[in-house]
Scaffold this motif. Structure first.
Motif, short mmCIF file in Angstrom:
data_model
loop_
_atom_site.label_atom_id
_atom_site.label_comp_id
_atom_site.label_asym_id
_atom_site.label_seq_id
_atom_site.Cartn_x
_atom_site.Cartn_y
_atom_site.Cartn_z
N LYS A 96 -3.78 6.56 -1.91
CA LYS A 96 -3.28 6.29 -0.56
C LYS A 96 -2.38 5.07 -0.54
N PHE A 97 -2.80 4.01 -1.22
CA PHE A 97 -2.00 2.78 -1.23
C PHE A 97 -0.77 2.92 -2.12
N LEU B 13 0.83 -2.23 -3.58
CA LEU B 13 0.65 -1.78 -4.96
C LEU B 13 -0.58 -2.42 -5.58
N ARG B 14 -0.75 -3.74 -5.37
CA ARG B 14 -1.91 -4.42 -5.97
C ARG B 14 -3.22 -3.91 -5.37
N ILE B 15 -3.23 -3.63 -4.06
CA ILE B 15 -4.44 -3.09 -3.44
C ILE B 15 -4.77 -1.74 -4.07
N GLY B 16 -3.74 -0.92 -4.28
CA GLY B 16 -3.95 0.37 -4.94
C GLY B 16 -4.53 0.21 -6.33
N THR C 102 2.98 2.34 -0.91
CA THR C 102 3.89 1.46 -1.64
C THR C 102 5.29 2.05 -1.72
N VAL C 103 5.36 3.31 -2.17
CA VAL C 103 6.69 3.93 -2.34
C VAL C 103 7.30 4.31 -0.99
N HIS C 104 6.45 4.50 0.02
CA HIS C 104 6.99 4.74 1.36
C HIS C 104 7.63 3.46 1.89
N GLU C 105 6.96 2.33 1.65
CA GLU C 105 7.47 1.03 2.11
C GLU C 105 8.75 0.67 1.38
N LEU D 8 -0.83 -11.41 7.87
CA LEU D 8 0.00 -12.56 8.24
C LEU D 8 1.48 -12.21 8.34
N ASP D 9 1.88 -11.20 7.60
CA ASP D 9 3.30 -10.86 7.53
C ASP D 9 3.44 -9.34 7.49
N ASP D 10 4.66 -8.85 7.49
CA ASP D 10 4.85 -7.41 7.35
C ASP D 10 4.32 -6.97 6.00
N PRO D 11 3.80 -5.75 5.90
CA PRO D 11 3.29 -5.27 4.61
C PRO D 11 4.39 -5.30 3.55
N THR D 12 4.06 -5.85 2.39
CA THR D 12 5.01 -5.82 1.28
C THR D 12 4.59 -4.75 0.30
N SER D 13 5.57 -4.15 -0.35
CA SER D 13 5.26 -3.11 -1.32
C SER D 13 4.41 -3.66 -2.45
N TYR D 14 4.64 -4.95 -2.80
CA TYR D 14 3.86 -5.54 -3.89
C TYR D 14 2.38 -5.62 -3.52
N ALA D 15 2.09 -6.10 -2.31
CA ALA D 15 0.68 -6.22 -1.87
C ALA D 15 0.02 -4.84 -1.83
#
Length: 464
Positions: free
Chosen positions: A290-291, A273-276, A295-298, A264-271
Motif C-alpha cells: 500500500k505504501f 517509501l521508508r514506511i513501506g 510512493t510512486v503515486h506521490e 507536519l508537512d505534505d507527504p514525501t515520497s521518501y517517507a
C-alpha cells in the motif's frame, strides 16, 4: 520591547522612503536610516531601489563614510572592482582604523580569487573591529575557497566562541570536520558546544548525523530525539531518527517518526517509501505494498519507489510483475547498474536468457564489477553457445579477480569446448591449485568436458 521598537522604526523608515518615491516629495533621513534601507533592498535583490536610496542618501549626507562604504559594497556586488578599490583608498585616507574598509577590501581580493590577500585584510580588520564573530566567519569562508579546511575549521570555531548562536558557522564547522574525516572529533566538539548551548536543535541534529555516520545508532536516536524535544516541528530530525531506528530494527518506532513528518508537512515520497520498507520488514506485506503504491503515486519519477515494488515481487517470486516494475525504474534511470542486475536476474528466472545476458552486460558496463555478476553473465553466454564472448568476459573479470578459482575452472571448460586443450589444461591447473575441493564445477557447467578421460586423468594426477 526594545527590539520591537527598533523593528517599528525600521519599518517606518522603509514606508516613508517608498511613500517619498510614489509622491516625489523629498523626506529627510539620517545616514544610518539610508544604510538600512539600501541594505534591505540589496538583500531583496532590488538593486534599482537600492541605487535610488544610495543616490538620495549621498545627496543628503555627502560626507557619510557609512554610505560610501555601502556604495563600495554595491560596486563590488556589480563587479566594478576597480571603482570600488579607488573609493576605498579615499576612505582609508580619512579613516584608516575603520574595520569595514578592510572587510570590503577583503571582499575585492576574494572576487579576484586572491584569497590569501583577503585573509590578510581580514586579519587587519580584527585589530579594529568589535564584531569578531563576523570577521572570523568571513575568514573561514576565505580558507574554504583556498581548500584549507583545517584553518577554516579553526576560524569558524573562533566565530562560535564569539557568537554561539551563529548557525551558519556551526554548519560550516561540522562540514570541515566531516571533510577532514574527523567525525569523532566533530562529535567531541559538539558535546562542548551543547554544554554551552544545550537548546540548539541544530547542534543536536548535527550530532545525530555524525553518530549515524559512525554507526552509533543508539546515540544517533538520542541526539535526534533531543532535537525534536527542542523543536517539535523539526521534520529533518524526525526523518533522520526514523532512519537510525530502522538500523536498530525498531521498525514500529521508525514508522511513528516517518508518520510524524507526514503530519507536519505534505507527504514525501521518501517517507512513504521508508514506511513501506518498515512494514515489509515486519511482515506486513499488504501494508508495505500500500505504501509502495502511495510512493510512486506521490512521485512517479522516483525510481527507488518502482524498485521497492520490484524487490517485493522478486521475493514473492512473481517475476512477471517484477519485470514490469523494473522496466519502470529503468525508464527513469537507465544507467543504474543495480537496476540492470535485477533486470537480468528476473529474466534469468523466467528463462529469457538473451534478455538476461543483455542485463548483465549493461550492469557491468555501468560499473557492477561484483564477481557473481561476471559469473552469471558468463554462464549465460556459455548456455547460449557464445564461447568466444564468454572467454573474453572472463579474461576481463580476471583483471579484477586474478586469483579466483571460479574464473579459472570456467576458462578451462570454455577452452576445452573450443578444442584449445593446452589452454584448457593450463587454466584447469590454476583452478586445481587455487581450490581443488571445487573442481566439480567442471562437472556442473561442462558435463561433456568432465567425462573426457584426459580431464579425469589430469584431475586424478593433480590429487596425487
Amino acid at each position: 520591547m526594545y527590539l520591537d521598537h527598533e523593528e517599528d522604526d525600521y519599518n517606518l523608515s522603509l514606508n516613508r522612503f517608498e511613500s517619498m518615491l510614489k509622491t516625489n516629495k523629498v523626506f529627510f533621513f539620517d545616514s544610518e536610516e539610508f544604510e538600512e534601507i539600501i541594505l534591505h533592498y540589496l538583500d531583496m535583490g532590488k538593486t534599482n531601489l537600492a541605487k535610488k536610496a544610495l543616490k538620495l542618501g549621498l545627496e543628503q549626507h555627502p560626507k557619510s563614510t557609512g554610505l560610501k562604504l555601502v556604495q563600495v559594497e554595491m560596486l563590488v556586488y556589480e563587479d566594478k572592482l576597480d571603482a570600488a578599490e579607488r573609493l576605498l583608498n579615499e576612505l582609508y585616507a580619512i579613516e584608516p582604523h575603520n574595520e569595514e574598509i578592510f572587510i570590503q577590501r577583503a571582499s575585492i581580493y576574494s572576487k579576484r580569487d586572491n584569497h590569501e590577500k583577503a585573509v590578510e585584510c581580514l586579519q587587519q580588520a580584527l585589530e579594529f573591529t568589535d564584531d569578531y564573530a563576523d570577521v572570523y566567519n568571513l575568514m573561514g569562508m576565505e580558507y574554504l575557497f583556498m581548500d584549507n579546511l583545517e584553518a577554516a575549521k579553526e576560524s569558524f570555531i573562533k566565530c562560535l566562541e564569539e557568537d554561539i548562536m551563529d548557525q551558519s558557522a556551526l554548519y560550516n564547522v561540522v562540514y570541515c570536520f566531516e571533510f577532514l574525516d574527523q567525525n569523532k572529533e566533530a562529535v567531541e566538539y559538539l558535546k562542548t558546544y551543547i554544554d554551552r548551548n544545550p537548546y540548539s536543535e541544530i547542534a543536536w541534529h548535527q550530532s545525530g548525523r555524525l553518530y549515524y555516520g559512525l554507526k552509533d545508532y543508539e546515540n544517533a536516536v538520542r541526539a535526534f530525539e533531543y532535537a525534536t524535544y527542542i523543536d517539535d516541528t523539526f521534520v529533518g530530525a524526525y526523518m533522520e531518527k526514523g532512519k537510525a531506528l530502522e538500523r536498530l530494527m525498531r521498525y514500529e518506532e521508525a514508522i511513528e517518526c516517518y508518520e510524524q513528518t507526514i503530519n507536519l508537512d505534505d507527504p514525501t515520497s521518501y517517507a512513504l517509501l521508508r514506511i513501506g520498507k518498515c512494514h515489509e520488514k515486519l511482515g506486513n506485506r499488504a501494508e508495505a505494498m500500500k505504501f509502495f503504491n502511495q510512493t510512486v503515486h506521490e512521485d512517479p519519477l522516483l525510481d527507488k519507489g518502482w524498485i521497492a515494488i520490484t524487490d517485493f515481487y522478486i521475493r514473492e517470486k512473481n517475476f512477471q510483475k517484477a519485470l514490469f516494475y523494473v522496466n519502470k525504474a529503468l525508464a527513469i534511470d537507465d544507467q543504474n547498474r543495480g537496476y540492470w542486475k535485477r533486470y537480468a536476474t528476473i529474466n534469468k528466472a523466467m528463462n529469457f536468457y538473451e534478455e538476461a545476458e543483455y542485463g548483465y552486460r549493461k550492469a557491468v558496463e555501468f560499473g557492477d564489477f561484483e564477481l557473481d555478476t561476471w559469473l552469471f553473465w558468463v554462464d549465460i553466454l556459455n548456455y547460449l553457445g557464445e564461447y568466444d564472448n564468454a572467454v573474453l568476459t572472463l579474461l576481463q573479470a580476471s583483471e579484477y579477480y586474478p586469483e579466483e578459482f571460479e574464473i579459472e575452472y570456467r576458462l578451462a571448460g570454455l577452452y576445452f569446448m573450443q578444442h584449445l586443450d593446452e589452454k584448457g589444461l593450463y587454466h584447469l591447473a590454476n583452478g586445481l591449485r587455487q581450490n581443488y575441493a571445487h573442481h566439480t564445477l567442471i562437472e556442473e557447467l561442462f558435463p561433456s568436458i568432465w567425462e573426457r578421460p584426459t580431464v579425469q586423468h589430469y584431475i586424478a594426477k593433480f590429487q596425487k
